[in-house]
Write an enzyme that holds these catalytic residues in place. Structure first.
Site, PDB file in Angstrom:
ATOM      1  N   GLU A 191      29.237 -45.648  21.260  1.00 35.86           N
ATOM      2  CA  GLU A 191      30.617 -45.432  21.714  1.00 35.86           C
ATOM      3  C   GLU A 191      31.274 -44.233  21.001  1.00 35.86           C
ATOM      4  O   GLU A 191      32.126 -43.559  21.571  1.00 35.86           O
ATOM      5  CB  GLU A 191      31.390 -46.740  21.483  1.00 35.86           C
ATOM      6  N   HIS A 202      29.876 -41.341  20.217  1.00 42.87           N
ATOM      7  CA  HIS A 202      29.529 -40.112  20.954  1.00 42.87           C
ATOM      8  C   HIS A 202      30.344 -40.029  22.245  1.00 42.87           C
ATOM      9  O   HIS A 202      30.822 -38.959  22.623  1.00 42.87           O
ATOM     10  CB  HIS A 202      28.048 -40.115  21.338  1.00 42.87           C
ATOM     11  N   GLN A 213      16.989 -30.406  10.004  1.00 43.65           N
ATOM     12  CA  GLN A 213      17.964 -31.078   9.145  1.00 43.65           C
ATOM     13  C   GLN A 213      17.428 -32.364   8.527  1.00 43.65           C
ATOM     14  O   GLN A 213      18.179 -33.087   7.873  1.00 43.65           O
ATOM     15  CB  GLN A 213      19.278 -31.324   9.894  1.00 43.65           C
ATOM     16  N   LYS A 252      33.183 -39.086  11.477  1.00 47.45           N
ATOM     17  CA  LYS A 252      32.233 -39.932  10.756  1.00 47.45           C
ATOM     18  C   LYS A 252      31.372 -39.058   9.829  1.00 47.45           C
ATOM     19  O   LYS A 252      31.080 -39.432   8.702  1.00 47.45           O
ATOM     20  CB  LYS A 252      31.378 -40.679  11.793  1.00 47.45           C
ATOM     21  N   SER A 281      23.906 -44.211  14.855  1.00 43.85           N
ATOM     22  CA  SER A 281      22.573 -44.491  15.407  1.00 43.85           C
ATOM     23  C   SER A 281      21.734 -45.266  14.392  1.00 43.85           C
ATOM     24  O   SER A 281      20.875 -46.063  14.758  1.00 43.85           O
ATOM     25  CB  SER A 281      21.863 -43.191  15.754  1.00 43.85           C
TER      26      SER A 281
HETATM   27  O1  PAF Z   1      25.796 -34.938  14.085  1.00 45.51           O
HETATM   28  C1  PAF Z   1      24.697 -34.763  14.672  1.00 45.51           C
HETATM   29  O2  PAF Z   1      24.264 -35.551  15.499  1.00 45.51           O
HETATM   30  C2  PAF Z   1      23.861 -33.544  14.329  1.00 45.51           C
HETATM   31  O3  PAF Z   1      23.978 -33.220  12.976  1.00 45.51           O
HETATM   32  C3  PAF Z   1      24.182 -32.316  15.213  1.00 45.51           C
HETATM   33  C4  PAF Z   1      25.612 -31.836  15.005  1.00 45.51           C
HETATM   34  C5  PAF Z   1      23.964 -32.678  16.680  1.00 45.51           C
HETATM   35  C6  PAF Z   1      23.242 -31.162  14.852  1.00 45.51           C
HETATM   36  O4  PAF Z   1      21.902 -31.495  15.030  1.00 45.51           O
END
Ligand code: PAF
Length: 278
Positions: free
Chosen positions: A31, A33, A57, A145, A182
């Site tokens: 929710e 997103h 990342q 968040k 997630s």
């Molecule tokens: O917050 C996220 O889901 C990720 O860090 C992003 C901003 C999509 C970059 O991969």
């Protein structure tokens, strides 16, 4: 709604569709997103959302391979919220050659999350800049968040003169206060019941700050002890200034309390903004 897999197809489609509001994600939507998509919808005629799990990342011991990939359900969610275009590239579309160039974040990128996830913000900033260059949005929406991520993306847009308005979406929470993420999917039922303690611990610091107890280190220390006693493994709890995430001094009133802690094998993060009375 259209789903684009390549940069060339996406660019041809988007050439006709400005202004564009962009919501970058790694999929496995919740929710939180979808709330970002609603903000995007209010601000532009064309909403583009991306789904890309960005290897850059993730640290070597982190959950890149295990990260939940739920493409069909994600597309259904985006479709329901009126997303116009989903950009879901394969890894070789984004990284067709080794990514030699990277965005080096300022020192705040090595603090808090960056101190425990070395290279994380370099990976985030690099992919976000690439996605901005590919999608060409005028507006991009990020959730609070990931407070430090939002701050770093804002600073990148400012300092690199990107013509993009970075808009913040509030954290969406479950009824018991747990911030949607997630990674909540990794929690066993008993851990899910325990998980709201992180938010409660941060909220307790906010209450004490508002009540005039501004000894940040004592508050942080007590919060770390509370989490440890409840069998969490906290990485950090920190009271910082909202503006730049530096330590708060006596006159600072716009603060944010941030925390990250392991519950079993799951690492949760959360934060709460607090304004101190005059
Ligand atoms: O917050 C996220 O889901 C990720 O860090 C992003 C901003 C999509 C970059 O991969």
């Amino acid at each position: 709604m259209e789903v684009m897999r390549t940069v060339a197809e996406l660019r041809a489609l988007l050439a006709q569709r400005r202004p564009i509001a962009f919501v970058p994600t790694m999929g496995n939507l919740h929710e939180g997103h979808l709330a970002l998509v609603r903000i995007a919808r209010q601000r532009a005629h064309c909403v583009v959302a991306s789904i890309f799990v960005n290897r850059l990342q993730f640290g070597p011991t982190e959950d890149f391979d295990a990260y939940p990939r739920t493409f069909e359900a994600d597309c259904a969610g985006f479709e329901r919220e009126g997303v116009d275009v989903v950009f879901a590239p394969l890894e070789r579309e984004i990284y067709p050659e080794p990514q030699g160039f990277a965005v080096a974040p300022p020192p705040v990128g090595d603090d808090l999350e960056g101190a425990f996830r070395p290279g994380f913000f370099r990976g985030v900033a690099t992919v976000v800049l690439k996605l901005f260059n590919i999608v060409g949005p005028q507006i991009a929406v990020f959730g609070k968040k990931d407070y430090q991520q939002l701050m770093i993306v804002r600073a990148m847009a400012r300092q690199l003169n990107l013509p993009i308005d970075i808009v913040a979406g509030e954290t969406v929470r479950a009824a018991d206060g747990l911030a949607l993420s997630s990674r909540n999917n990794y929690l066993a039922p008993s851990e899910r019941a325990e998980a709201p303690r992180l938010q409660r611990t941060l909220a307790d610091i906010c209450t004490q700050l508002v009540d005039g107890n501004t000894d940040s280190s004592a508050l942080e220390g007590r919060a770390l002890a509370t989490l440890t006693q409840a069998h969490w493994r906290p990485d950090y709890v920190a009271v910082r200034k909202q503006a730049d995430l530096q330590s708060a001094g006596p006159g600072d009133r716009e603060l944010v309390v941030l925390g990250a802690a392991w519950l079993g094998r799951t690492r949760l993060i959360d934060n709460l903004e607090v304004s101190l009375p005059r």
